[in-house]
Design a protein around this motif. Structure first.
Motif, short mmCIF file in Angstrom:
data_model
loop_
_atom_site.label_atom_id
_atom_site.label_comp_id
_atom_site.label_asym_id
_atom_site.label_seq_id
_atom_site.Cartn_x
_atom_site.Cartn_y
_atom_site.Cartn_z
N ASP A 12 0.83 -1.21 0.00
CA ASP A 12 0.00 0.00 0.00
C ASP A 12 0.86 1.26 0.00
O ASP A 12 0.55 2.25 -0.69
CB ASP A 12 -0.93 0.00 1.21
N LEU A 13 1.93 1.24 0.78
CA LEU A 13 2.83 2.40 0.83
C LEU A 13 3.48 2.63 -0.53
O LEU A 13 3.54 3.77 -1.03
CB LEU A 13 3.88 2.20 1.91
N ALA A 14 3.99 1.57 -1.13
CA ALA A 14 4.65 1.72 -2.43
C ALA A 14 3.67 2.25 -3.48
O ALA A 14 4.02 3.12 -4.29
CB ALA A 14 5.23 0.37 -2.87
N ARG A 15 2.45 1.75 -3.46
CA ARG A 15 1.45 2.23 -4.43
C ARG A 15 1.11 3.70 -4.18
O ARG A 15 0.94 4.47 -5.14
CB ARG A 15 0.20 1.36 -4.34
N ALA A 16 0.99 4.07 -2.92
CA ALA A 16 0.65 5.47 -2.60
C ALA A 16 1.76 6.41 -3.05
O ALA A 16 1.50 7.50 -3.59
CB ALA A 16 0.41 5.62 -1.10
N LEU A 17 3.02 6.01 -2.85
CA LEU A 17 4.13 6.85 -3.27
C LEU A 17 4.19 6.96 -4.80
O LEU A 17 4.43 8.04 -5.35
CB LEU A 17 5.44 6.30 -2.72
N ALA A 18 3.96 5.85 -5.48
CA ALA A 18 3.95 5.88 -6.94
C ALA A 18 2.85 6.80 -7.46
O ALA A 18 3.06 7.58 -8.40
CB ALA A 18 3.79 4.47 -7.50
N ALA A 19 1.66 6.72 -6.83
CA ALA A 19 0.56 7.57 -7.26
C ALA A 19 0.86 9.05 -7.02
O ALA A 19 0.46 9.92 -7.81
CB ALA A 19 -0.72 7.18 -6.52
N ARG A 20 1.59 9.34 -5.94
CA ARG A 20 1.95 10.73 -5.63
C ARG A 20 2.93 11.28 -6.65
O ARG A 20 2.83 12.45 -7.06
CB ARG A 20 2.57 10.79 -4.22
N ASP A 87 12.86 3.96 -0.36
CA ASP A 87 13.37 4.93 -1.33
C ASP A 87 12.15 5.38 -2.14
O ASP A 87 11.70 4.66 -3.04
CB ASP A 87 14.42 4.30 -2.24
N PRO A 88 11.59 6.55 -1.83
CA PRO A 88 10.36 6.97 -2.50
C PRO A 88 10.50 7.12 -4.00
O PRO A 88 9.53 6.93 -4.74
CB PRO A 88 10.03 8.31 -1.84
N ILE A 89 11.69 7.50 -4.46
CA ILE A 89 11.97 7.53 -5.90
C ILE A 89 13.38 6.99 -6.12
O ILE A 89 14.36 7.70 -5.91
CB ILE A 89 11.87 8.94 -6.51
N ASP A 90 13.47 5.75 -6.50
CA ASP A 90 14.75 5.21 -6.91
C ASP A 90 14.87 5.44 -8.42
O ASP A 90 14.21 4.76 -9.20
CB ASP A 90 14.85 3.72 -6.58
N GLY A 91 15.68 6.41 -8.79
CA GLY A 91 15.75 6.84 -10.17
C GLY A 91 15.14 8.22 -10.33
O GLY A 91 14.30 8.45 -11.20
N THR A 92 15.56 9.15 -9.47
CA THR A 92 15.01 10.50 -9.54
C THR A 92 15.26 11.14 -10.89
O THR A 92 14.38 11.80 -11.47
CB THR A 92 15.62 11.37 -8.43
N ARG A 93 16.44 10.97 -11.43
CA ARG A 93 16.75 11.61 -12.71
C ARG A 93 15.94 11.04 -13.87
O ARG A 93 15.41 11.82 -14.68
CB ARG A 93 18.26 11.54 -12.95
N PRO A 94 15.76 9.73 -13.98
CA PRO A 94 14.81 9.23 -14.98
C PRO A 94 13.39 9.75 -14.75
O PRO A 94 12.66 10.05 -15.71
CB PRO A 94 14.88 7.71 -14.81
N ALA A 95 12.98 9.87 -13.49
CA ALA A 95 11.64 10.41 -13.21
C ALA A 95 11.53 11.85 -13.71
O ALA A 95 10.51 12.23 -14.30
CB ALA A 95 11.35 10.35 -11.71
N LEU A 96 12.56 12.64 -13.49
CA LEU A 96 12.53 14.02 -13.94
C LEU A 96 12.46 14.12 -15.46
O LEU A 96 11.91 15.07 -16.01
CB LEU A 96 13.76 14.76 -13.42
N ALA A 97 13.04 13.11 -16.13
CA ALA A 97 13.00 13.09 -17.59
C ALA A 97 11.74 12.42 -18.13
O ALA A 97 11.52 12.41 -19.34
CB ALA A 97 14.24 12.37 -18.12
N GLY A 98 10.92 11.85 -17.25
CA GLY A 98 9.70 11.19 -17.68
C GLY A 98 9.91 9.79 -18.22
O GLY A 98 9.03 9.25 -18.90
#
Length: 314
Positions: A12-20, A87-98
């Motif tokens: 549930d936590l992982a899904r909530a973080l992904a949705a955020r 790790d709420p975002i493992d891969g912050t830089r890929p996330a920033l690039a979409g």
């Protein structure tokens, strides 16, 4: 908390973080720098929002649990007997690039004497933020995954599809270690920097990749002269994989049948689970099969020997 309840909480936590985070993928505003996290890496605005979601979720759903994250370090309420490593975002830089290569990572372990190890992790959950694909491991209970596990039978290094990372690593020193492997696989296979240890790991499980390796901590341990180069690239910090990067990934790999050690072929089980900085960081070598793993350990041995000779000559 029972094991099924703990597993469900982690999911549930992982899904909530992904949705955020999902609506912010590729958003330029998320690239604004914030403070430096406890792990020494740059914190972006997108990271701050994910950390806020983490704190709010646990305050509501599990205020009795301890938790550790890259930006906050250890938060331990009185009486907590279980810790979540997140790790709420493992891969912050890929996330920033979409890009797809960004994941949420949640692991759980008993606190025990306050010094749990990687081998104490009982639950590991990875959710790909963009796609929603999930990987859920319970120690001794196998791996549930959205996509079926298809471990590669590849053992030929000339046909290897594999990944490693440049973020925070000194390029010349790193290439001294992995350069021969890059050359061998660059035509008949493929080499990638995907920007997320968790994404790298699940791609081994799905058969998209044959192996994932990160030799940084071994480089510093065995060739100490390289530490200055790591600190130069990391603005004074050593930026290699910390336990929060690998806790869920290693359990998912193990329960999915992959072979996982450090880059010298040693078990990661006794490595500390809580902490950051070089003393807590660990190299990793994850392979789809044992024969390939043995060949890659030998490649790492040769690469470290080359690095030592080069460092001794400068």
């Amino acid at each position: 908390m029972s094991d099924p309840a703990l597993r469900d909480l982690c999911v549930d936590l992982a899904r909530a973080l992904a949705a955020r985070v999902r609506p912010e993928l590729g958003a330029h505003a998320g690239r604004r720098h914030g403070e430096v996290g406890a792990g020494g890496d740059v914190t972006f605005r997108i990271d701050e929002g994910a950390e806020e979601e983490l704190a709010a979720f646990l305050a509501t759903r599990a205020p009795h649990l301890a938790w550790y994250s890259e930006d906050q370090g250890l938060i331990r309420p009185d009486g907590a007997d279980t810790v979540l490593v997140v790790d709420p975002i493992d891969g912050t830089r890929p996330a920033l690039a979409g890009f797809e290569a960004a994941c949420v990572s949640v692991a759980a372990a008993p606190l025990g004497d306050g010094a749990p190890t990687m081998g104490d992790v009982t639950v590991g959950v990875i959710v790909e933020i963009k796609t929603g694909r999930e990987y859920i491991a319970v120690r001794g209970g196998g791996l549930e995954s959205t996509d079926p596990v298809r471990l590669s039978p590849t053992t030929d290094l000339d046909r290897l599809f594999w990944t490693f990372g440049f973020r925070g690593r000194p390029a010349r020193e790193l290439i001294e270690v992995v350069g021969d492997l890059i050359d061998r696989s660059s035509v008949g296979g493929g080499v990638f920097d995907l920007g997320s240890a968790c994404f790298d790991s699940v791609c081994v499980l799905t058969g998209q990749l044959d192996a994932f390796l990160e030799p940084g901590p071994r480089m510093i341990d065995e060739v100490p002269a390289t530490r200055a180069a790591f600190e130069r690239v990391g603005d004074g910090a050593v930026l290699n994989n910390s336990p929060y990067d690998l806790a869920a990934a290693v359990l998912c790999l193990e329960e999915g049948g992959a072979v996982v050690t450090d880059c010298a072929g040693r078990s990661l089980d006794d490595r500390p689970l809580l902490g950051s900085g070089h003393d807590f960081q660990m190299s990793i070598l994850a392979s789809a099969n044992a024969d390939l793993h043995a060949k890659l350990v030998q490649e790492m041995d040769r690469g470290i020997a080359r690095l030592a000779r080069t460092a001794g000559a400068t």
